[in-house]
Scaffold this motif. Structure first.
Motif, PDB file in Angstrom:
ATOM      1  N   LEU A   1     -23.287  -1.993  -5.181  1.00  0.00           N
ATOM      2  CA  LEU A   1     -22.677  -2.910  -6.137  1.00  0.00           C
ATOM      3  C   LEU A   1     -22.900  -2.406  -7.556  1.00  0.00           C
ATOM      4  O   LEU A   1     -21.989  -2.449  -8.388  1.00  0.00           O
ATOM      5  N   SER A   2     -24.100  -1.911  -7.829  1.00  0.00           N
ATOM      6  CA  SER A   2     -24.405  -1.384  -9.159  1.00  0.00           C
ATOM      7  C   SER A   2     -23.460  -0.245  -9.528  1.00  0.00           C
ATOM      8  O   SER A   2     -22.939  -0.181 -10.649  1.00  0.00           O
ATOM      9  N   LYS A   3     -23.235   0.634  -8.571  1.00  0.00           N
ATOM     10  CA  LYS A   3     -22.326   1.763  -8.809  1.00  0.00           C
ATOM     11  C   LYS A   3     -20.925   1.267  -9.105  1.00  0.00           C
ATOM     12  O   LYS A   3     -20.252   1.763 -10.026  1.00  0.00           O
TER      13      LYS A   3
ATOM     14  N   GLY B   1     -20.891  -0.266 -12.583  1.00  0.00           N
ATOM     15  CA  GLY B   1     -21.134   0.658 -13.680  1.00  0.00           C
ATOM     16  C   GLY B   1     -22.464   0.457 -14.372  1.00  0.00           C
ATOM     17  O   GLY B   1     -22.603   0.770 -15.571  1.00  0.00           O
ATOM     18  N   ILE B   2     -23.454  -0.056 -13.633  1.00  0.00           N
ATOM     19  CA  ILE B   2     -24.813  -0.139 -14.155  1.00  0.00           C
ATOM     20  C   ILE B   2     -25.719   0.744 -13.311  1.00  0.00           C
ATOM     21  O   ILE B   2     -25.344   1.173 -12.209  1.00  0.00           O
ATOM     22  N   LYS B   3     -26.915   1.022 -13.801  1.00  0.00           N
ATOM     23  CA  LYS B   3     -27.809   1.932 -13.097  1.00  0.00           C
ATOM     24  C   LYS B   3     -28.321   1.331 -11.797  1.00  0.00           C
ATOM     25  O   LYS B   3     -28.350   1.991 -10.752  1.00  0.00           O
ATOM     26  N   ASN B   4     -28.759   0.061 -11.849  1.00  0.00           N
ATOM     27  CA  ASN B   4     -29.235  -0.589 -10.634  1.00  0.00           C
ATOM     28  C   ASN B   4     -29.306  -2.093 -10.850  1.00  0.00           C
ATOM     29  O   ASN B   4     -29.415  -2.565 -11.983  1.00  0.00           O
TER      30      ASN B   4
ATOM     31  N   MET C   1     -21.569 -16.229  -5.492  1.00  0.00           N
ATOM     32  CA  MET C   1     -21.780 -16.522  -4.071  1.00  0.00           C
ATOM     33  C   MET C   1     -20.975 -15.572  -3.191  1.00  0.00           C
ATOM     34  O   MET C   1     -21.468 -15.072  -2.177  1.00  0.00           O
ATOM     35  N   ARG C   2     -19.730 -15.314  -3.596  1.00  0.00           N
ATOM     36  CA  ARG C   2     -18.879 -14.423  -2.802  1.00  0.00           C
ATOM     37  C   ARG C   2     -19.328 -12.977  -2.898  1.00  0.00           C
ATOM     38  O   ARG C   2     -19.306 -12.233  -1.908  1.00  0.00           O
ATOM     39  N   VAL C   3     -19.741 -12.555  -4.083  1.00  0.00           N
ATOM     40  CA  VAL C   3     -20.204 -11.178  -4.269  1.00  0.00           C
ATOM     41  C   VAL C   3     -21.445 -10.907  -3.430  1.00  0.00           C
ATOM     42  O   VAL C   3     -21.540  -9.897  -2.716  1.00  0.00           O
ATOM     43  N   LEU C   4     -22.418 -11.811  -3.493  1.00  0.00           N
ATOM     44  CA  LEU C   4     -23.669 -11.608  -2.759  1.00  0.00           C
ATOM     45  C   LEU C   4     -23.479 -11.782  -1.257  1.00  0.00           C
ATOM     46  O   LEU C   4     -24.132 -11.101  -0.459  1.00  0.00           O
ATOM     47  N   GLY C   5     -22.584 -12.685  -0.873  1.00  0.00           N
ATOM     48  CA  GLY C   5     -22.368 -12.946   0.552  1.00  0.00           C
ATOM     49  C   GLY C   5     -21.455 -11.956   1.236  1.00  0.00           C
ATOM     50  O   GLY C   5     -21.377 -11.924   2.468  1.00  0.00           O
ATOM     51  N   ASN C   6     -20.757 -11.140   0.453  1.00  0.00           N
ATOM     52  CA  ASN C   6     -19.840 -10.123   0.999  1.00  0.00           C
ATOM     53  C   ASN C   6     -20.125  -8.798   0.300  1.00  0.00           C
ATOM     54  O   ASN C   6     -19.339  -8.339  -0.531  1.00  0.00           O
ATOM     55  N   PRO C   7     -21.259  -8.172   0.628  1.00  0.00           N
ATOM     56  CA  PRO C   7     -21.744  -7.033  -0.153  1.00  0.00           C
ATOM     57  C   PRO C   7     -20.934  -5.755   0.032  1.00  0.00           C
ATOM     58  O   PRO C   7     -20.182  -5.602   1.005  1.00  0.00           O
ATOM     59  N   GLU C   8     -21.107  -4.864  -0.923  1.00  0.00           N
ATOM     60  CA  GLU C   8     -20.575  -3.511  -0.768  1.00  0.00           C
ATOM     61  C   GLU C   8     -21.222  -2.842   0.450  1.00  0.00           C
ATOM     62  O   GLU C   8     -22.374  -3.137   0.796  1.00  0.00           O
TER      63      GLU C   8
ATOM     64  N   SER D   1     -21.706  -9.632 -12.665  1.00  0.00           N
ATOM     65  CA  SER D   1     -20.525  -8.981 -12.110  1.00  0.00           C
ATOM     66  C   SER D   1     -19.324  -9.110 -13.045  1.00  0.00           C
ATOM     67  O   SER D   1     -18.640  -8.119 -13.336  1.00  0.00           O
ATOM     68  N   LYS D   2     -19.071 -10.309 -13.532  1.00  0.00           N
ATOM     69  CA  LYS D   2     -17.913 -10.525 -14.393  1.00  0.00           C
ATOM     70  C   LYS D   2     -18.069  -9.834 -15.755  1.00  0.00           C
ATOM     71  O   LYS D   2     -17.096  -9.315 -16.309  1.00  0.00           O
ATOM     72  N   LEU D   3     -19.272  -9.827 -16.289  1.00  0.00           N
ATOM     73  CA  LEU D   3     -19.494  -9.144 -17.567  1.00  0.00           C
ATOM     74  C   LEU D   3     -19.126  -7.670 -17.470  1.00  0.00           C
ATOM     75  O   LEU D   3     -18.568  -7.087 -18.405  1.00  0.00           O
ATOM     76  N   MET D   4     -19.452  -7.061 -16.342  1.00  0.00           N
ATOM     77  CA  MET D   4     -19.185  -5.636 -16.183  1.00  0.00           C
ATOM     78  C   MET D   4     -17.737  -5.339 -15.803  1.00  0.00           C
ATOM     79  O   MET D   4     -17.196  -4.291 -16.161  1.00  0.00           O
ATOM     80  N   ALA D   5     -17.089  -6.269 -15.087  1.00  0.00           N
ATOM     81  CA  ALA D   5     -15.759  -5.983 -14.544  1.00  0.00           C
ATOM     82  C   ALA D   5     -14.615  -6.522 -15.390  1.00  0.00           C
ATOM     83  O   ALA D   5     -13.489  -6.012 -15.311  1.00  0.00           O
ATOM     84  N   ASP D   6     -14.877  -7.527 -16.195  1.00  0.00           N
ATOM     85  CA  ASP D   6     -13.818  -8.196 -16.944  1.00  0.00           C
ATOM     86  C   ASP D   6     -13.776  -7.667 -18.376  1.00  0.00           C
ATOM     87  O   ASP D   6     -14.683  -7.906 -19.168  1.00  0.00           O
ATOM     88  N   GLU D   7     -12.702  -6.968 -18.717  1.00  0.00           N
ATOM     89  CA  GLU D   7     -12.586  -6.384 -20.050  1.00  0.00           C
ATOM     90  C   GLU D   7     -12.463  -7.444 -21.144  1.00  0.00           C
ATOM     91  O   GLU D   7     -12.730  -7.163 -22.309  1.00  0.00           O
TER      92      GLU D   7
END
Length: 401
Positions: free
Chosen positions: A51-53, A56-59, A325-332, A352-358
């Motif tokens: 998920l981190s990858k 776009g974060i280190k971990n 809830m959906r991100v954690l419950g349906n992992p990469e 998640s949204k901070l990193m993905a939403d421009e």
């Protein structure tokens, strides 16, 4: 609604609040008490490399409290340590000399007598208190606000607790519970503090340090140190406790602390935004799906810690909790699954949204989230309202757009 934030860096020149009561030595004492319970085990720290990858974060690490004492939430840590301290003070024995095995002894029971522990709750705290009282052969009385999920009520009732739902919001239930405790010689156990009622809320905050201390030790074993810690706030006791603990262990190298609240119950955010030295409460129904965060009054003993050591305060829409809830419950693929409830998942949803939403780029950059960031979040509950969990994760309630 997009995220609201406030940068309180202007407070850095002010005197720092005393966090000595949340230091590592106290945390070890607290953990010693918790580990004396036969149900104790360290909860998982889930590393979400893939998920981190993608983000776009280190971990990213998530402390999964759905495994805590088989109660599906972290709240028992505070309630149990507060009850333990009350008993130890009552019989004149230091809590370090009063593990679970002695606390349930006939000798201690005779010295203590019959005690009713009283609280108000949206679910998890009351269950933790009722469970602890039941384990120790004592009584509990629990007040719950209107709109409480039936599953949460029944979980408390199974612990032999006298529990009812009232036509009142959470803060009104707190006052009702306190009146009941005063009238019936009960012991009020609440993480909300007010003038003349600070010892038990302080013990509750100390109890929460077991979760933070475990996370710190787990990260240390992995050779990791977070650059950012995201914490959810109701009254702010959890956020204050974890912030205070990490302010002690990391000192001048404290990670960026980000506090997250639902916009329908954002008393900590409003207090931070006003920056006038006053606490700013929220009133009304506070009908957020984040039931554990539906609190309108800031904890008085915790706010000085947050105003000293937290950097950002975010007020967010319901969607962020559902998304988490959906991100954690349906992992990469390759990441472990985390079953997280509404209050537990909101911080992960925000990350998640901070990193993905421009559209949130300015906030992301202000907070300093980038490819070098190591992020720690706490999933404070599992699916404590399974019906709501399935409506969100299975049926798409509160879509992520």
């Amino acid at each position: 609604m997009t995220l609201n934030k406030i940068n309180i860096a202007s407070l850095k020149g002010k005197t720092k609040a005393d966090v000595g009561f949340l230091n590592r030595d106290v945390a070890e004492k607290v953990k010693g008490f918790h580990s004396s319970f036969p149900q104790y085990k360290e909860t998982p720290l889930v590393e979400l490399k893939n998920l981190s990858k993608k983000l776009g974060i280190k971990n990213m690490f998530v402390k999964d409290e759905s495994h805590r004492f088989e109660l599906n939430a972290f709240k028992v840590l505070g309630a149990s340590f507060a009850i333990g301290n009350y008993i130890s003070n009552k019989i004149g024995v230091d809590i370090s000399e009063l593990p679970y095995s002695k606390m349930i002894s006939k000798e201690v029971k005779e010295k203590l007598g019959d005690t009713t522990f009283v609280t108000a709750t949206d679910g998890n705290h009351g269950r933790g208190l009722a469970w602890t009282a039941n384990q120790l052969g004592q009584k509990s009385k629990v007040f719950m606000p209107r709109g409480t999920a039936a599953e949460r009520v029944e979980n408390i009732r199974r612990e032999n607790s006298d529990v009812d739902v009232y036509d009142a919001n959470y803060d009104e239930c707190v006052r009702m519970a306190n009146e009941y405790a005063n009238a019936h010689n009960g012991v009020m156990v609440q993480d909300t503090s007010w003038e003349g009622y600070e010892d038990i809320p302080r013990w509750i905050m100390q109890g929460y340090m077991t979760m933070a201390n475990e996370a710190y030790e787990q990260l240390s074993r992995l050779g990791e140190k977070p650059t950012h810690i995201f914490l959810q706030a109701g009254v702010g006791s959890l956020a204050s406790a974890v912030t205070g603990f990490f302010a002690n262990v990391y000192s001048d190298d404290l990670p960026t602390i980000v506090i997250v609240e639902p916009d329908k119950a954002n008393c900590v955010y409003k207090t931070a935004k006003a920056d006038d030295g006053q606490l700013h409460n929220v009133t009304g129904d506070m009908d957020t799906i984040m039931a554990g965060l539906a609190c309108g009054e800031v904890v008085t003993i915790g706010w000085p810690i947050l105003s000293s050591y937290a950097s950002y305060f975010l007020s967010v829409d319901e969607m962020y909790a559902a998304h988490g809830m959906r991100v954690l419950g349906n992992p990469e693929k390759g990441d472990n699954r985390v079953i997280s409830g509404e209050s537990g998942a909101v911080t992960s949803g925000v990350i998640s949204k901070l990193m993905a939403d421009e559209d949130l780029k300015d906030i992301r950059e202000e907070i300093g989230l980038d490819e070098n960031s190591v992020v720690l979040a706490f999933s404070t509950e599992g699916d404590t309202d399974n019906k709501m969990y399935r409506e969100i994760v299975w049926d798409g309630r509160y879509p992520s757009y």
